[in-house]
Design an enzyme around this catalytic site. Structure first.
Site, PDB file in Angstrom:
ATOM      1  N   ASP A  14       0.881  -1.179   0.000  1.00  0.00           N
ATOM      2  CA  ASP A  14       0.000   0.000   0.000  1.00  0.00           C
ATOM      3  C   ASP A  14       0.915   1.224   0.000  1.00  0.00           C
ATOM      4  O   ASP A  14       2.138   1.098   0.119  1.00  0.00           O
ATOM      5  CB  ASP A  14      -0.886  -0.010   1.272  1.00  0.00           C
ATOM      6  CG  ASP A  14      -1.796   1.212   1.360  1.00  0.00           C
ATOM      7  OD1 ASP A  14      -2.391   1.592   0.332  1.00  0.00           O
ATOM      8  OD2 ASP A  14      -1.900   1.813   2.450  1.00  0.00           O
ATOM      9  N   SER A  15       0.302   2.391  -0.065  1.00  0.00           N
ATOM     10  CA  SER A  15       1.097   3.617   0.017  1.00  0.00           C
ATOM     11  C   SER A  15       1.601   3.861   1.447  1.00  0.00           C
ATOM     12  O   SER A  15       2.577   4.573   1.645  1.00  0.00           O
ATOM     13  CB  SER A  15       0.239   4.800  -0.418  1.00  0.00           C
ATOM     14  OG  SER A  15      -0.915   4.849   0.393  1.00  0.00           O
ATOM     15  N   GLY A  47      -3.512   8.578  -3.798  1.00  0.00           N
ATOM     16  CA  GLY A  47      -4.780   9.063  -4.340  1.00  0.00           C
ATOM     17  C   GLY A  47      -4.686  10.401  -5.046  1.00  0.00           C
ATOM     18  O   GLY A  47      -5.539  10.756  -5.852  1.00  0.00           O
ATOM     19  N   CYS A  77      -4.323  -1.662  -1.816  1.00  0.00           N
ATOM     20  CA  CYS A  77      -4.524  -0.238  -2.044  1.00  0.00           C
ATOM     21  C   CYS A  77      -5.483  -0.100  -3.214  1.00  0.00           C
ATOM     22  O   CYS A  77      -5.174  -0.547  -4.326  1.00  0.00           O
ATOM     23  CB  CYS A  77      -3.179   0.403  -2.365  1.00  0.00           C
ATOM     24  SG  CYS A  77      -3.298   2.123  -2.879  1.00  0.00           S
ATOM     25  N   GLU A 157      -3.402   8.827   8.189  1.00  0.00           N
ATOM     26  CA  GLU A 157      -1.957   8.579   8.215  1.00  0.00           C
ATOM     27  C   GLU A 157      -1.296   9.456   9.275  1.00  0.00           C
ATOM     28  O   GLU A 157      -0.343   9.061   9.926  1.00  0.00           O
ATOM     29  CB  GLU A 157      -1.391   8.853   6.823  1.00  0.00           C
ATOM     30  CG  GLU A 157      -0.007   8.320   6.546  1.00  0.00           C
ATOM     31  CD  GLU A 157       0.040   6.807   6.277  1.00  0.00           C
ATOM     32  OE1 GLU A 157       1.103   6.231   6.530  1.00  0.00           O
ATOM     33  OE2 GLU A 157      -0.971   6.205   5.841  1.00  0.00           O
ATOM     34  N   CYS A 189     -11.027   2.456   0.320  1.00  0.00           N
ATOM     35  CA  CYS A 189      -9.652   2.874   0.577  1.00  0.00           C
ATOM     36  C   CYS A 189      -9.258   2.096   1.815  1.00  0.00           C
ATOM     37  O   CYS A 189     -10.006   2.073   2.809  1.00  0.00           O
ATOM     38  CB  CYS A 189      -9.568   4.374   0.842  1.00  0.00           C
ATOM     39  SG  CYS A 189      -7.935   4.902   1.409  1.00  0.00           S
ATOM     40  N   THR A 190      -8.106   1.437   1.763  1.00  0.00           N
ATOM     41  CA  THR A 190      -7.743   0.542   2.862  1.00  0.00           C
ATOM     42  C   THR A 190      -7.375   1.299   4.143  1.00  0.00           C
ATOM     43  O   THR A 190      -7.204   0.687   5.193  1.00  0.00           O
ATOM     44  CB  THR A 190      -6.602  -0.392   2.435  1.00  0.00           C
ATOM     45  OG1 THR A 190      -5.534   0.400   1.904  1.00  0.00           O
ATOM     46  CG2 THR A 190      -7.079  -1.375   1.390  1.00  0.00           C
ATOM     47  N   HIS A 191      -7.262   2.621   4.051  1.00  0.00           N
ATOM     48  CA  HIS A 191      -7.064   3.395   5.280  1.00  0.00           C
ATOM     49  C   HIS A 191      -8.367   3.512   6.085  1.00  0.00           C
ATOM     50  O   HIS A 191      -8.338   3.687   7.300  1.00  0.00           O
ATOM     51  CB  HIS A 191      -6.599   4.822   4.951  1.00  0.00           C
ATOM     52  CG  HIS A 191      -5.151   4.943   4.608  1.00  0.00           C
ATOM     53  ND1 HIS A 191      -4.598   4.436   3.465  1.00  0.00           N
ATOM     54  CD2 HIS A 191      -4.123   5.535   5.291  1.00  0.00           C
ATOM     55  CE1 HIS A 191      -3.298   4.718   3.438  1.00  0.00           C
ATOM     56  NE2 HIS A 191      -2.988   5.380   4.537  1.00  0.00           N
TER      57      HIS A 191
HETATM   58  N1  DGL Z   1      -4.890   3.088   1.071  1.00  0.00           N
HETATM   59  C1  DGL Z   1      -4.964   3.550  -0.262  1.00  0.00           C
HETATM   60  C2  DGL Z   1      -6.202   3.133  -0.998  1.00  0.00           C
HETATM   61  O1  DGL Z   1      -6.757   2.100  -0.678  1.00  0.00           O
HETATM   62  C3  DGL Z   1      -4.407   4.848  -0.673  1.00  0.00           C
HETATM   63  C4  DGL Z   1      -4.425   6.042   0.157  1.00  0.00           C
HETATM   64  C5  DGL Z   1      -3.526   7.075  -0.470  1.00  0.00           C
HETATM   65  O2  DGL Z   1      -2.303   6.847  -0.456  1.00  0.00           O
HETATM   66  O3  DGL Z   1      -4.044   8.047  -1.040  1.00  0.00           O
HETATM   67  O4  DGL Z   1      -6.636   3.791  -1.924  1.00  0.00           O
END
Ligand code: DGL
Length: 271
Positions: A14-15, A47, A77, A157, A189-191
């Site tokens: 992921d990022s 993103g 991600c 984050e 979004c995995t965040h």
């Molecule tokens: N966790 C990521 C996703 O699922 C990206 C978040 C990001 O780096 O913008 O899209």
């Protein structure tokens, strides 16, 4: 396909910390697996980057995980998965690559026909319209409304989760007219699972929140089993790599994995 051994690790990237929600679910559903995690903290947030830049970063990371002999790779991600979809064909005979989108789409088709689904994600993910396209390819009677919520990933984050400022940002996005009368909301979004409680509270718990982490982990369990790649050995090792070391990443990774982890910085990118 390069012959993979059961003991080989599962590569996840992921990022930043978002993919840890997937890694954590994988750890629970597949407790004997070795995990190699890569967080591209140098380029976060994905993103907001161009599709070309995200593809370039993703290719480098996939090559790194292949060099580490990962038996499968999970793009944890949505942003990377949505823009690289067509590119990944070149890895077809090298390593199976999975994403966090297809398992969720499958569950929606199986369980939530005739409903209104909201999808929130980064600008990159929502810009591809990937969820609506994939759902409508398989089923016409689901109303899909997608909304970019770009401040959420950087906010998470930075550790802003239940402060006043995060509540304000969350309410501001979720009050958008596109999300009126939704029955389900995909956290694309995995965040976002890290603020699932706050999101659910905004809707007074009346909207079903679809979090890709458990769904993806169960999907991977079936895939690994079908490929006869399930690791039965009980000694496991997890490795965490980042492109730019930060204390906040180390603390989050420790929090998720509950014991001392080995966090290494690797310079994958020559600028
Ligand atoms: N966790 C990521 C996703 O699922 C990206 C978040 C990001 O780096 O913008 O899209």
């Amino acid at each position: 396909m390069i012959s993979a051994k059961k003991e080989n690790p599962i590569g996840i990237f992921d990022s930043g910390i978002g993919g840890l929600t997937i890694a954590n679910a994988i750890k629970k559903v597949l407790p004997n697996e070795n995990i190699i995690y890569f967080g591209d903290t140098e380029h976060l947030p994905y993103g907001e980057k161009s599709n070309e830049a995200i593809k370039k970063f993703s290719n480098k990371i996939i090559d790194f995980l292949i060099a580490k002999q990962c038996k499968i790779i999970i793009i944890a991600c949505n942003s990377a998965a949505s823009v690289t979809e067509k590119e990944l064909i070149k890895y077809k005979n090298i390593v199976p690559i999975y994403n966090v989108i297809d398992p969720v789409v499958q569950v929606i088709i199986d369980k939530y026909q005739n409903s209104k689904i909201g999808v929130i994600g980064t600008k990159a993910t929502i810009g591809t319209n990937i969820y609506a396209k994939k759902i409508h390819e398989l089923c016409g009677n689901i109303d899909v409304c997608c909304l970019a919520t770009p401040l959420l990933a950087p906010m998470i984050e930075e550790g802003f989760i239940s402060e006043d400022i995060s509540q304000t940002i969350i309410s501001n996005y979720l009050s958008h007219h596109k999300l009126k009368k939704i029955n389900h909301l995909v956290l694309a979004c995995t965040h976002y699972p890290l603020i699932e409680k706050e999101i659910s509270n905004y809707f007074n718990k009346k909207v079903n929140i679809i979090d890709s982490s458990k769904i993806t982990a169960n999907y991977i369990y079936h895939e690994i089993t079908a490929k006869n790649l399930l690791n039965k050995a009980s000694q496991k090792k997890h490795h965490f790599y980042v492109s730019n070391y930060t204390h906040s990443f180390e603390n989050s990774a420790k929090f998720f994995f509950e014991k001392a982890i080995k966090l290494e910085e690797v310079k994958l990118f020559n600028h």
